[in-house]
Every structure is written in C-alpha cells, then in structure tokens.
Design an enzyme around this catalytic site. Structure first.
Site, PDB file in Angstrom:
ATOM      1  N   MET A 161      56.429   0.627 -35.846  1.00 44.19           N
ATOM      2  CA  MET A 161      55.109  -0.016 -35.883  1.00 44.19           C
ATOM      3  C   MET A 161      55.286  -1.463 -36.295  1.00 44.19           C
ATOM      4  SD  MET A 161      51.873   0.073 -35.507  1.00 44.19           S
ATOM      5  CE  MET A 161      50.909  -1.410 -35.755  1.00 44.19           C
ATOM      6  N   ASN A 169      53.759  -3.928 -37.666  1.00 43.77           N
ATOM      7  CA  ASN A 169      53.011  -4.652 -38.700  1.00 43.77           C
ATOM      8  C   ASN A 169      53.613  -6.033 -38.958  1.00 43.77           C
ATOM      9  OD1 ASN A 169      51.795  -2.011 -39.336  1.00 43.77           O
ATOM     10  ND2 ASN A 169      53.829  -1.609 -40.163  1.00 43.77           N
ATOM     11  N   GLU A 217      59.408  -4.206 -31.178  1.00 43.14           N
ATOM     12  CA  GLU A 217      58.553  -4.511 -32.331  1.00 43.14           C
ATOM     13  C   GLU A 217      58.547  -6.012 -32.632  1.00 43.14           C
ATOM     14  OE1 GLU A 217      56.786  -2.160 -32.807  1.00 43.14           O
ATOM     15  OE2 GLU A 217      57.985  -0.386 -32.335  1.00 43.14           O
ATOM     16  N   HIS A 242      56.211  -7.811 -30.361  1.00 41.30           N
ATOM     17  CA  HIS A 242      54.822  -7.665 -30.815  1.00 41.30           C
ATOM     18  C   HIS A 242      54.418  -8.740 -31.828  1.00 41.30           C
ATOM     19  CE1 HIS A 242      53.274  -4.124 -28.920  1.00 41.30           C
ATOM     20  NE2 HIS A 242      54.132  -3.284 -29.454  1.00 41.30           N
TER      21      HIS A 242
HETATM   22 ZN   LIG Z   1      54.500  -1.295 -29.089  1.00 39.38          ZN
END
Ligand SMILES: [Zn+2]
Ligand SMILES: *[C@@H]1O[C@H](CO)[C@@H](O)[C@H](O)[C@H]1NC(C)=O
Ligand SMILES: *[C@@H]1O[C@H](CO)[C@@H](O)[C@H](O)[C@H]1NC(C)=O
Ligand SMILES: *[C@@H]1O[C@H](CO)[C@@H](O)[C@H](O)[C@H]1NC(C)=O
Ligand SMILES: *[C@@H]1O[C@H](CO)[C@@H](O)[C@H](O)[C@H]1NC(C)=O
Ligand SMILES: *[C@@H]1O[C@H](CO)[C@@H](O)[C@H](O)[C@H]1NC(C)=O
Length: 946
Positions: free
Chosen positions: A342, A344, A377, A380
């Site tokens: 994830m 974050n 990630e 992102h």
């Molecule tokens: Zn993703």
C-alpha cells in the site's frame, strides 16, 4: 494498492478466478480479550447532546455535500496495543483519540456531514475562527451505506467562514483494514509473541480510524500525533517532529508528534506501532528506511528491497519531472499484511513476504516481483499520491499508471533492456484472456458509490488493462511525447485531483507540439468506455481491414462497439513500421494492408495494441513459413502475439486448431522467453485436457522434441545448477526445465535426480539453484518413492522460509505413488502437519498431478464438511473447487460436479467450474481427434523438423 503484479506465470488459469476476489480476502486472526479497562486520557466534557443512531431512508446521495471542505486536521491517536507482552491476557487492542478539523464553508449550511464508521464518536464541539462556540443541536449517526455522522447546528455557518469541529473517538484494532494488528513469534531468550499495529485505509477505511471527510478529492494537511507504549516505535507519513516520554494514568507512554503532511487524501494516511528494526540510508535529500521484524532484518532479507529503492526513486523523479516532495521514505514489511503493498505517502506498507528477498532461497522471478512491487508503490507516490483520481471511477488513473510505470522503471534500472517486455505476458495477455470471457464493463463507465461498489474497482482491468492501454498510447504517441504529456499533467494537478479527461488533454497538448497527429481523447474514450477489445481482420490480397468485438461465442456481444485502433504494420523484406488508425467497422481498403503474393503483412507489431489480429489464410501461411525459415525476421513480441492470437482465434473457431498448433513448431529454434511463455500457457491447457488420454503419448513426444534444443541451450548452466546472466534467459531456463522434466526428457530427469541426491546426502547445504528447485524437487519426487518423499517432508518441517516451504509443499504433491498421495491428502486436515494457510494450495497441487486428480476429487467429496472448516482463511470453496476440477472435461465429470454443487450449495456456487467444464467438453468434442492426428503426424516425421 498493489495486487496484480503477482498475476503471472503458469498459475494463470487459477489466478484469473482469484483476481476479482483478491481484495476481499481476509486473513483469519485471533482477537485477544482485554481484561483490564484503561481510562481514556483526560477527556473533555462533551458539549453536544448524546448521539442518536438512525437508519432512515437512504440519503439521496452517498457523496459528501460540497458545502464544507476540510483544510487541515489535528489528530491525536493513542494506540493501546503492547508490542511485547508476556501474557496476552493483558493485551489491549483499543485505540482512542481526538481530532480537530479545520473547515472552510463554501455554501451556507447548518449541518456538517463527516464520515465515521465503527468508531464510538463523541462530538466535542464546533467553534468559529475566534474560538466562539457554535451550539450543536443534534448528532445522528447514519447506520447505513453513507457512513455519515450528521451534526446539526443551531446556527447557520457563514460562506467563506472558517470553523473547527472537534471529536473524540474510540475504536479497536481488529479486522484487516482501518487500524489492525498482527502478531508474530519472536525469539529473544525464548520464543514470545510480539505485536504490531498498522493501518490500511484505502479505499474507505480512514473513517474507521478517525472521523474525516473520507473522499479522495477532499485533500487536506494532517497534523498527526501518536501516543504509544514505551519501548515501541511509531511511524506515520511524515518525519518525526518531537518525541517525549510521559506518564499517563500511571503507565509509561511515548508521545510522538509528526510534521504536518503535505496536502493529501485521507486514504493515503498511515500509522504503525511496532518494535521493528530498520536499515537506513541517506539518499540525497531523502532519508530511506526499510523496516521489518528484527529477525528478518538480521538475516539480511530486506537488503535487496532497501538497495533498489533509491535507484527507482531517481528514475521516477526523472521521468515525472517532479521531485519526491517528502524528506523521508519509510517502507515496512508486516507479516500477513492483507494485500501485497500500500503506497501511503512516505510510509509504504508491504506484506513482509513480498518485500523480502532471501539470498540463496528466493528465485529470479520472486526477485522481480519484489522489484516490480516496490516500483509499483513508488510510482504511486506520483500517480495517486501527488495527483489523485477525483473519484474511484477513475481508479485506473492510479493503478493503470502504477502498473505500466513499474515495468518501465525496472527496464531503466536493469542493464539488459528487455524487462519491459515482461509486461506482455504478465499484464496484457492476462487481461485480454479474462476480458474475453465477458466478465467486464468499461474501465471508467461505472460510477461506484457504496463501499462494495468501490471495492469491485480493484480488478485486473483497472490494473492490467489500464496499464496495457497506457502502453498502447505511449507506443502510439512515442515514449518521449507521452512522457512530456505526463509531466505536464503531473505539474498541473499536483496536490490536487484529476479525471481521465484531464490526462487526455495534457497528452493532447504534448501531441500538438510534436509531429504526431492523434485525437487522444477520441481514440482513448473508445478503449475506456467500452468493455472488451476488438479483433481486426486483414485481407492482404484485397487490402481490406475490418473490426469486430472479440468475444466468447457463448456470450455474443450485445454491444455495437467500434474502437479507434492504432495499428503498427510491417511488411516482409522491410524493417519499416507504418502507422495507421482505424476508426470504422469496415471493411475498408487501405494499401498498407495489401501485399503481393510473395510477401506477408504483420499487424500490431511488438504487441503494442490491446487487440487481436486475424488474417486471410494465405497470409497466415506465409507468416508460419517465415517463423520456420527465419523467425528473427518477426520481432520477438510479435512472435508471442501470433501464438496467442492463433490459439484464441481457434477458441472461437475463426481459425483451425491445427493453425494454432503450427505456430508452436518454430519454437524448436527460438530461445526467447516471451514467445515460450506464451506458448506454455496454451500448451498447459492442452496438457490438462489430454494427459489422461491417448493423445498424451504423441503430445508428450512432440513437446519433448520441441523443448530439446532449448533444454540443450541452457544445459551447461542447468547441470551445474547455475543460471545464465540475462534476466529473461534466467526465466526461460526455468521454462526449458519445466517442459523437459514434465514431459520426461531423460536427461532432465537424470539431472533432477542427481541434484536431489546430492542434497539428500548433505541436507545442510542445498546445491540446487532456487530457480530450479520447483522442477528438480518435483521430478525427483515424481520419479522416486518413499525415501525421496520422506526426505522432502523432513526438509519441509525443518525449513524456516515460507518460500521454501511453499515449494516443498507443492513438490510433495508430485509423487506418483497413490498411497503416498492419499496419506498426503489426509495430512492436509491435520494443522500440525500442514499449516492451515497452506491447506488450499496443497489440495490444489495434488489435484494438479494427473495421478492425484481423482484422488483429490474423491477426498474433497468425502471430507467436504471438514474441508469447509479449513477454508475459513484466504481461499473460498469456489476457488478450491475450481483448482481441483481444472481437468474436468467429460459429461461424467460434469454430472459429478453438478451433483456435488446441488448437494453442498444448491446455489450454483461452483458456477465458474461448471461453466468451464462445459466449455472443456465442447472443446474436446470438437478438437480431440484433430489434435490427436496432428500430434501423431508431427512426431512420425522422425527427423528434427518437428
Ligand atoms: Zn497500486
Ligand atoms: C496543523 O498544523 C499547521 C502548521 O503548523 C497549522 O497551520 C494548522 O492550523 C494545524 N491544523 C489544525 C487543525 O490544528
Ligand atoms: C486531544 O488529546 C490530547 C492528548 O491527550 C490532548 O492534549 C488534547 O488537548 C486533546 N484535544 C482535544 C481537542 O480534546
Ligand atoms: C456553493 O458555492 C459555490 C461557490 O462557493 C457556488 O458556485 C455554488 O453555486 C453554491 N451552491 C449552492 C447550492 O448554493
Ligand atoms: C463502543 O461502544 C460500545 C457500546 O457502548 C461498546 O460495547 C464498545 O466496547 C465500545 N468500543 C470501544 C472501542 O470503546
Ligand atoms: C480476400 O480478398 C480477395 C480479393 O478480394 C478475395 O478473393 C478473398 O476471398 C478474400 N479472402 C478472405 C479470407 O476473405
């Protein structure tokens, strides 16, 4: 979030079914009762009336009204969990806290709607800029799909005014999202249980941690303070600003305050409390830290992840033209984190298993997946964090980009430039295979509102198809124009949110400043808004080209779709690649698609497009000839495409199955990974259909012959248990050994037995290269008896690596001894023998063995009530049955499955398996004889021209 990166390799068929469900997977866990009740720290007396719970008629709109927008939050979060406990009775899973959100009023209103779920919420009060209270007249919790707290005020808020809303809340670390915990065994003096608390807030879980305006476009600044037990470490998105020890209610606490975040979405917040350790590097202005359990850190399993992060960050900074804005990046591996990773902002949380690279144990592909996952990630941090989709309908803007960019970054990081090509087999083909079964509507067409609707957006399409259409566009506009457009899009919407059309308009600007001419939005809308993808049919005699929706014949297309299709075309005897855009259904005649009778035409060069191509029979013949005489004249990725298209076209009876089989013949001379990998997926299906029938004899002979030269190509490495240098060569060595050993090529069998025996003689050092272990173990155990099996079983019990244990569990299923397989099946029901989390994969592995297939089916039928109890973990009954019935292809099989379905579910739960069995029956009826004759003819030639 990341998940699709693991959708790959031979498990393709099984994974397709899993893909749509993956996000919903919940890890079973133990909740500890807390016997001691802790006092909440200095609660302010509530000024609001008590909260009412209501379930009225649904809100007309599940979206927050745009009357108030959050500017910043002040959040105190006290996590009561002990990271180390001697007696779990004292564990305390609560978190308590308070928050103040600073709001700006855009439209006069006397009601504040704010998201809150599973929190015991107390409204403390509302004040204006001058600290003057605005009386609260009523607080209602909407216990419906809105997940709203509704705070009614006595006065109307003034347009342009700034207000502060303060709340107090309590929740519990449970489940697998919001705030949750994981426990693990830790060895200090003796084994103890340790705990870690972590958050997972995408998509709509932030509201389970603190009341907030939980929509991606409601970006704000977050001032976070975490209060945690002394001896533990708290992390959040930003670097730590202050850290003081404090006694609260007679207990030792640490108050860790973080710097205010950049302006960001709620779903990207992150919190962890642990006693993990870290590895730290200053990468220019960015402090990079990688965190894990101390044991994992000490073993060096985080070294690889840590070592590539800086390089990947540099690549993204350069590509995006925007610097990573934070001064630190933490990455943390949590045992059994429910998803792969994830993103974050500043605190990326991974499932420990996928962040780890165990030198000497992990294979090359496991290493790539780790790298691709990290790259995903990191991508992102720009695509999603810096620029966020305005609403979840555009989730593909996050996930499609992260998927596409992860391969691109890998390619730039690694010296041999073919990493990007893996995208074809691991993303494009995968998505096209699933989509053709008609499981899908357009990428941006649906508008998800509820929690469940949003959840369904996390599917193979937002990830793999999203990435694939971006790749198609980038290859059409050229990489450099695409990159310029992306840079201007990122700059324009940074710290803000965007929609699909915003991306198109920035790409259009870049196009307009270049020599390319493409109406970006017009072209792309046809790919984003329509389900499925087209088939292009080319007649090279007449130069006619037409398009149609490519669909399974059972589900005829109800849609009258037309795509705008960018096509790259090449002609034999020339390296030149021509570009064409088809915008009509056709047929239309164009000279680019016409050639004389000695030439061939190849369309969709390098498999850049998200569509399939069919040709007139004459052109197919010439392409096949070219493959056999000099396959290098056809680009590598296009060779893979010819194989893939031919098998899929045979599936809908547009071409004969023998044409598809013929596309594999030239593989005798090809050593490239991508075409082999593509062929293996299709051949694997044939093996499943035929390995119990008379077809298998000639088929096995064909396959051993086909793989012979490839096996020889790598043999000098394989026999020494080493691997070639080039990355894709390493992957293809695995294919060579897989096909050779599975089809009992004698030298492969001998190599496997030799290496396995060496290991058996000295179990302390395993001489088998990790890449080769699955095949070597499987062959040696398959050829061997009790001794080999018992040795592998002993090694399974002794191994401390999950990766190695999974390999051994699979390999143990390879024995051909019925009694051992039956004993193994019995073992699966005993959690002391087979860990419950390996239950489903063990069953499926045994079913995968041709000898084990019916044993497993009988076992499943007779033990169903025990089995359903074992299943309460990550796998569903459907997935298990789907894995066990992969070979089902007779009327008898179908009858058995139907009876079972009626008996145990009666609801058609196993509908996918039933559907597949019927498809297999039809396929067998139509093709079995033809395929048998084709293989017989091919192997009876006797010479090396297979
Ligand atoms: Zn993703
Ligand atoms: C958060 O911190 C920033 C910077 O210190 C400050 O301007 C802002 O008012 C704070 N927000 C709240 C809700 O206290
Ligand atoms: C929130 O909790 C912190 C720490 O206990 C306390 O210092 C602060 O005053 C509280 N704020 C509000 C608005 O209750
Ligand atoms: C809300 O305010 C915005 C600007 O502040 C305005 O454009 C909009 O018309 C208002 N909406 C309503 C329903 O009053
Ligand atoms: C929330 O309130 C309910 C009902 O009063 C109570 O049972 C529950 O324990 C509370 N949860 C927490 C985390 O305090
Ligand atoms: C291709 O075009 C030629 C010339 O018009 C025609 O004779 C032939 O039948 C066409 N082939 C197919 C497969 O449609």
């Amino acid at each position: 979030m990341s998940k699709s990166v693991y959708v790959s390799k031979a498990a393709a068929v099984a994974i397709v079914a899993v893909a749509a469900l993956a996000l919903v997977a919940v890890i079973g866990m133990v909740i500890f009762q807390h016997t001691r009740i802790h006092q909440c720290p200095s609660p302010l007396p509530p000024t609001a009336p008590p909260t009412e719970l209501i379930t009225p008629e649904p809100m007309p709109n599940l979206r927050l009204p745009e009357t108030l927008i959050p500017e910043s939050y002040e959040i105190y979060l006290q996590v009561h969990l002990h990271t180390e406990v001697n007696n779990s009775d004292n564990q305390d899973l609560r978190f308590t806290g308070n928050s103040t959100v600073k709001l700006k009023c855009l439209n006069a209103t006397n009601t504040i709607y704010i998201h809150s779920k599973a929190l015991n919420l107390t409204v403390l009060g509302v004040t204006d800029e001058n600290g003057k209270g605005v009386p609260v007249s009523r607080v209602r919790m909407w216990e419906d799909k809105t997940e709203f707290a509704e705070i009614e005020l006595a006065n109307t808020l003034r347009v342009g005014g700034i207000y502060y809303l303060s709340n107090e809340f309590q929740g519990e670390c449970n489940g697998s999202n919001g705030m949750f915990f994981r426990s693990y065994k830790e060895k200090k003096d003796k084994f103890t249980t340790a705990f870690v608390a972590a958050s997972q807030l995408e998509s709509t879980e932030a509201r389970k941690v603190f009341p907030c305006f939980d929509e991606p476009a409601m970006k704000a600044v977050f001032n976070i303070t975490i209060i945690h037990r002394r001896g533990s470490i708290a992390l959040s998105n930003m670097p730590q600003k202050d850290n003081v020890e404090m006694e609260i209610d007679g207990e030792e606490w640490v108050v860790t305050e973080f710097f205010p975040t950049v302006k960001m979405s709620t779903y990207l917040l992150a919190f962890t409390v642990s006693s993990f350790e870290s590895k730290e590097t200053n990468h220019g202005r960015i402090k990079l830290r990688t965190w894990s359990r101390p044991e994992v850190m000490a073993a060096g399993h985080m070294d690889y992840a840590h070592s590539i992060t800086g390089k990947l960050l540099d690549i993204f900074e350069e590509y995006c033209g925007v610097k990573y804005p934070l001064s630190k990046l933490d990455q943390i591996g949590i045992p059994e984190f429910p998803i792969f990773g994830m993103e974050n902002w500043g605190l990326i949380i991974y499932s420990e298993k996928y962040l780890m690279y165990e030198a000497g144990i992990s294979s090359t592909s496991e290493k790539y997946w780790t790298a691709i996952l990290i790259a995903h990630e990191l991508a992102h941090q720009w695509f999603g964090n810096l620029v966020t989709m305005r609403w979840w309908n555009d989730l593909w803007l996050n996930e499609g980009f992260a998927t596409y960019m992860s391969y691109l970054a890998m390619d730039r990081m690694e010296p041999d430039k073919d990493m990007k090509d893996l995208f074809i087999v691991w993303e494009t083909q995968m998505a096209m295979r699933v989509e053709y079964e008609g499981l899908f509507s357009g990428l941006t067409e649906d508008y998800p509102s509820t929690r469940n609707e949003i959840r369904t957006m996390y599917n193979i399409f937002t990830y793999s198809k999203g990435g694939a259409v971006l790749r198609m566009l980038a290859e059409t506009l050229t990489e450099s124009v695409f990159e310029k457009g992306v840079q201007s899009y990122l700059k324009a919407y940074q710290y803000n949110s965007a929609e699909t059309q915003d991306l198109w308009s920035h790409l259009q600007r870049a196009v307009d400043n270049s020599s390319v001419h493409i109406p970006v939005a017009e072209v792309m809308d046809t790919w984003m808004q329509q389900a499925g993808y087209p088939l292009i049919t080319i007649n090279t005699t007449s130069g006619e080209v037409s398009q149609e929706h490519f669909f399974l014949p059972e589900i005829p297309s109800q849609y009258n779709y037309t795509w705008q299709i960018p096509i790259k075309v090449m002609k034999s005897g020339s390296e030149e690649i021509k570009f064409d855009l088809i915008t009509v259904k056709g047929p239309v005649s164009k000279s680019v698609y016409q050639c004389n009778e000695n030439e061939w035409i190849l369309a969709n060069v390098n498999y850049t497009g998200y569509y399939r191509v069919n040709y007139n029979p004459e052109n197919w013949e010439k392409l096949l000839q070219q493959l056999e005489t000099d396959h290098q004249k056809i680009p590598t990725l296009s060779r893979a495409q010819l194989i893939d298209d031919a098998f899929k076209l045979a599936g809908i009876k547009y071409v004969n199955i023998t044409l598809a089989l013929r596309t594999t013949k030239y593989l005798l001379n090809d050593t490239e990974f991508i075409p082999w990998e593509t062929a293996m997926i299709h051949l694997h299906h044939l093996i499943l259909m035929f390995d119990r029938s008379e077809v298998y004899g000639p088929m096995k002979a064909y396959l051993s012959k086909l793989v012979g030269p490839l096996y020889d190509h790598f043999e000098s490495f394989t026999n020494k248990s080493s691997i070639p240098d080039r990355h894709t060569a390493q992957l293809n060595q695995v294919n060579a050994v897989t096909v050779a050993c599975a089809n009992i090529l004698p030298k492969c069998q001998k190599m496997a037995t030799n290496l396995f025996d060496l290991w058996r003689k000295d179990p302390t050092t395993n001489p088998i290269h990790p890449n080769l272990r699955p095949m070597v173990y499987c062959s040696a155990i398959g050829a061997g008896g009790e001794v080999e099996w018992d040795f592998a079983w002993k090694m399974l019990k002794m191994s401390s690596s999950d990766v190695e244990r999974e390999r051994l569990v699979e390999a143990l299923a390879c024995t051909k001894q019925v009694w051992i397989l039956n004993r193994y099946l019995e073992y699966t029901l005993d959690p002391d023998k087979i860990k419950p989390e390996l239950f489903s994969s063990t069953i499926r592995s045994i079913a995968n063995n041709v000898v084990g297939q019916y044993l497993t089916w009988n076992f499943v039928i007779s033990q169903w009530s025990n089995i359903t109890q074992m299943l309460s973990g990550t796998y569903s009954a459907e997935e298990l049955i789907s894995g066990v019935t992969l070979r089902f292809s007779t009327k008898y099989d179908l009858q058995q499955l139907k009876t079972f379905d009626e008996l145990h579910s009666g609801r058609g739960v196993f509908v996918e398996s039933l559907k597949r069995t019927q498809t297999n029956i039809n396929w067998m009826e139509e093709n079995k004889q033809t395929v048998l004759e084709w293989f017989q003819r091919e192997v009876s030639h006797g010479n090396n021209k297979v």
